[in-house]
Write a protein that holds these residues in place. Structure first.
Motif, PDB file in Angstrom:
ATOM      1  N   ILE A  75      28.587  22.388 -41.415  1.00  0.00           N
ATOM      2  CA  ILE A  75      27.908  21.510 -42.377  1.00  0.00           C
ATOM      3  C   ILE A  75      27.967  20.058 -41.908  1.00  0.00           C
ATOM      4  O   ILE A  75      26.989  19.319 -42.023  1.00  0.00           O
ATOM      5  CB  ILE A  75      28.507  21.678 -43.792  1.00  0.00           C
ATOM      6  N   ILE A 100      29.607  26.186 -51.421  1.00  0.00           N
ATOM      7  CA  ILE A 100      29.463  24.739 -51.622  1.00  0.00           C
ATOM      8  C   ILE A 100      30.801  24.121 -52.018  1.00  0.00           C
ATOM      9  O   ILE A 100      31.190  23.066 -51.510  1.00  0.00           O
ATOM     10  CB  ILE A 100      28.383  24.447 -52.681  1.00  0.00           C
ATOM     11  N   TRP A 107      29.101  17.259 -47.088  1.00  0.00           N
ATOM     12  CA  TRP A 107      27.763  17.322 -47.686  1.00  0.00           C
ATOM     13  C   TRP A 107      27.150  15.934 -47.884  1.00  0.00           C
ATOM     14  O   TRP A 107      25.936  15.785 -47.895  1.00  0.00           O
ATOM     15  CB  TRP A 107      27.817  17.998 -49.064  1.00  0.00           C
TER      16      TRP A 107
END
Length: 187
Positions: A75, A100, A107
């Protein structure tokens, strides 16, 4: 050049999610944008349920630590995302939420487009995902793709999107790439 991850939203054995993700990737690559696209399949990371006393990166369990480190690295190296999410019970899947939740800062300050699908076009899942990503400082683009299990899938198993969606999906991809380029300058 920006790197965009097309993040799958389902881990079920009989999922159609990969068909949609592969279609989005192929569609994006034909657009000849200044971007690289890759599928990031959450199923490959095989996350245990997030249920730890400490954040996963600090836990003593080598299984989750290795998984989380690989996920974090993947990520972190991406500049933006296009999430492909089915709608379950008017929200995203528990497996996508779990993935997540395992990381945070990786992120941030990146852009995300959303492609949803379901019996009601995945609209509720897309809206739910926008709220979740906003909490992580992910800028979600306004257009979002919405496919129907009844009209864009044969027998709800084979993805055959109607061409009427092409303009919207193109807008999702273009906007995600453009925002990813802009946000890259502040990271």
């Amino acid at each position: 050049m920006v790197k965009i991850g097309i993040v799958t939203g389902s881990t079920r054995p009989a999922r159609v999610n990969m068909q949609v993700a592969e279609w989005v990737r192929d569609f994006a690559e034909k657009m000849e944008l200044e971007a690289e696209f890759e599928i990031v399949d959450i199923k490959e990371y095989d996350f245990p349920m997030f249920n730890e006393d400490l954040p996963p990166a600090m836990a003593n369990k080598s299984y989750s630590k290795d998984t989380v480190n690989a996920w974090s690295k993947k990520i972190d190296e991406l500049d933006g995302f296009i999430f492909v999410t089915p709608e379950y019970n008017k929200s995203i899947t528990s497996s996508l939420k779990n993935a997540i939740d395992y990381i945070g800062p990786e992120w941030g300050h990146k852009a995300a487009g959303i492609i949803g699908y379901g019996s009601t076009l995945g609209v509720a899942a897309s809206l739910s995902l926008r709220q979740i990503l906003g909490n992580l400082n992910v800028a979600t683009v306004t257009p979002f793709g919405a496919f129907s299990l009844f009209t864009d899938f044969e027998g709800m198993k084979t993805f055959k999107p109607n061409e009427v969606h092409n303009a919207t999906v193109e807008n999702v991809i273009t906007t995600t790439v453009n925002w990813s380029k802009g946000l890259k300058t502040i990271r």
